[in-house]
Design an enzyme around this catalytic site. Structure first.
Site, PDB file in Angstrom:
ATOM      1  CG  LEU A   1      -1.980  -1.063   1.355  1.00 56.21           C
ATOM      2  CD1 LEU A   1      -2.658  -0.997   2.721  1.00 56.21           C
ATOM      3  CD2 LEU A   1      -3.016  -0.934   0.247  1.00 56.21           C
ATOM      4  CG  ASP A   2       0.166   4.439  -2.704  1.00 52.73           C
ATOM      5  OD1 ASP A   2       0.961   3.674  -3.271  1.00 52.73           O
ATOM      6  OD2 ASP A   2      -0.783   4.994  -3.279  1.00 52.73           O
ATOM      7  NE  ARG A   3       6.329   7.987   3.058  1.00 46.68           N
ATOM      8  CZ  ARG A   3       7.450   7.798   3.761  1.00 46.68           C
ATOM      9  NH1 ARG A   3       7.392   7.752   5.089  1.00 46.68           N
ATOM     10  NH2 ARG A   3       8.609   7.651   3.150  1.00 46.68           N
TER      11      ARG A   3
END
Length: 296
Positions: free
Chosen positions: A140-142
């Site tokens: 997942l993105d940050r």
């Protein structure tokens, strides 16, 4: 489901009826999709047993035989541990599913990054005295929170990598967006590519095909926001963020595709993951609502 048991470092699998006529080699290569290098090592070590006996890989086991594989051989955990409390949603001998907080990387993207979720999972493994190395199946993105699948051995990792590739892992997201989304459900089918002039992705006819399904859960006229659920048919970078922004309903807190002056976290959360267990084939369904779910 398939009957299995763990004895020491071995996984024992009771041969089911649907494997009738298959050789050991076919079971490992076609059914379990065991990596070629792993199969070679197991063959050289004579590590695969049928009813505790070493047999040629051309042997055809019969139903109710027990196939033994050295899946749980201790391995060195070379992921630097990071002391961070993690929220475990599901765990067994093969899989760990955790709820990733927003603002942390899934795994290191450079040698000097040691404060990622993977490093935290490494610390968790060490605290549990697991002789295993954490591996992640997806990311997942940050800025995005939500459920992430980690594995505890290379065998299961290989199977789940193929499951993900063949879209056998379903993930659903919750997003809080600006405005009233119309229609209240639909399919966004717009190709996504990289903007050559920035670090953003964008809808473009020259990009890769991307499909997002969405459903409005509730609309809040007081603050003009909509809570929606999204499911991905493809997995392009920033796909949900790009598609919802292009729809005219950017995600709250999205500084890249929404209002760059917002002072809020990205309200995007992977709240559900479902798939068949890579070994037992038991259906696994995990859910965890976003922390913003109950406040809207």
């Amino acid at each position: 489901m398939i009957q299995t048991e763990r004895i020491g470092s071995n996984l024992r699998i009771q041969v089911p009826e649907e494997w009738i006529g298959l050789t050991i080699d076919t079971i490992l290569s076609d059914i379990w999709q065991t990596p070629k290098k792993m199969r070679h090592l197991w063959r050289m070590d004579k590590a695969v047993l049928v009813n505790e006996q070493t047999l040629p890989w051309s042997h055809i086991p019969t139903p109710q035989d027990w196939l033994s594989l050295p899946v749980y051989i201790p391995e060195t955990n070379d992921v630097i541990p990071y002391h961070l409390s993690i929220e475990v949603i599901y765990e067994d001998d093969d899989i760990l599913i955790v709820n990733k907080p927003a603002g942390i990387l899934t795994h290191p993207d450079s040698p000097d990054h040691h404060d990622t979720l993977m490093n935290a999972v490494s610390h968790y493994f060490i605290s549990k005295q697991l002789d295993a190395k954490p591996r992640t199946i997806h990311r997942l993105d940050r800025e995005t929170s939500g459920l992430i699948i980690f594995t505890k051995n290379a065998f299961v990792t290989a199977i789940l990598d193929q499951t993900l590739f063949h879209r056998g892992i379903s993930r659903k997201y919750q997003a809080l967006v600006h405005g009233k989304v119309t229609p209240t459900s639909g399919t966004i089918e717009k190709s996504i590519g990289r903007d050559r002039h920035s670090n953003k992705m964008l809808v473009t006819s020259t990009g890769q095909a991307a499909t997002t399904f969405y459903q409005v859960i509730t609309y809040h006229p007081k603050n003009n926001t909509s809570l929606i659920e999204c499911t991905l048919a493809t997995g392009r970078t920033h796909q949900i963020r790009v598609h919802l922004s292009d729809l005219g309903n950017p995600i709250i807190g999205d500084l890249l595709y929404g209002n760059p002056r917002q002072n809020s976290r990205l309200h995007l959360h992977a709240f559900q993951v479902s798939f068949d267990h890579p070994i037992t084939k038991k259906p696994i369904l995990c859910r965890k609502n976003a922390d913003f779910f109950a406040t809207v």
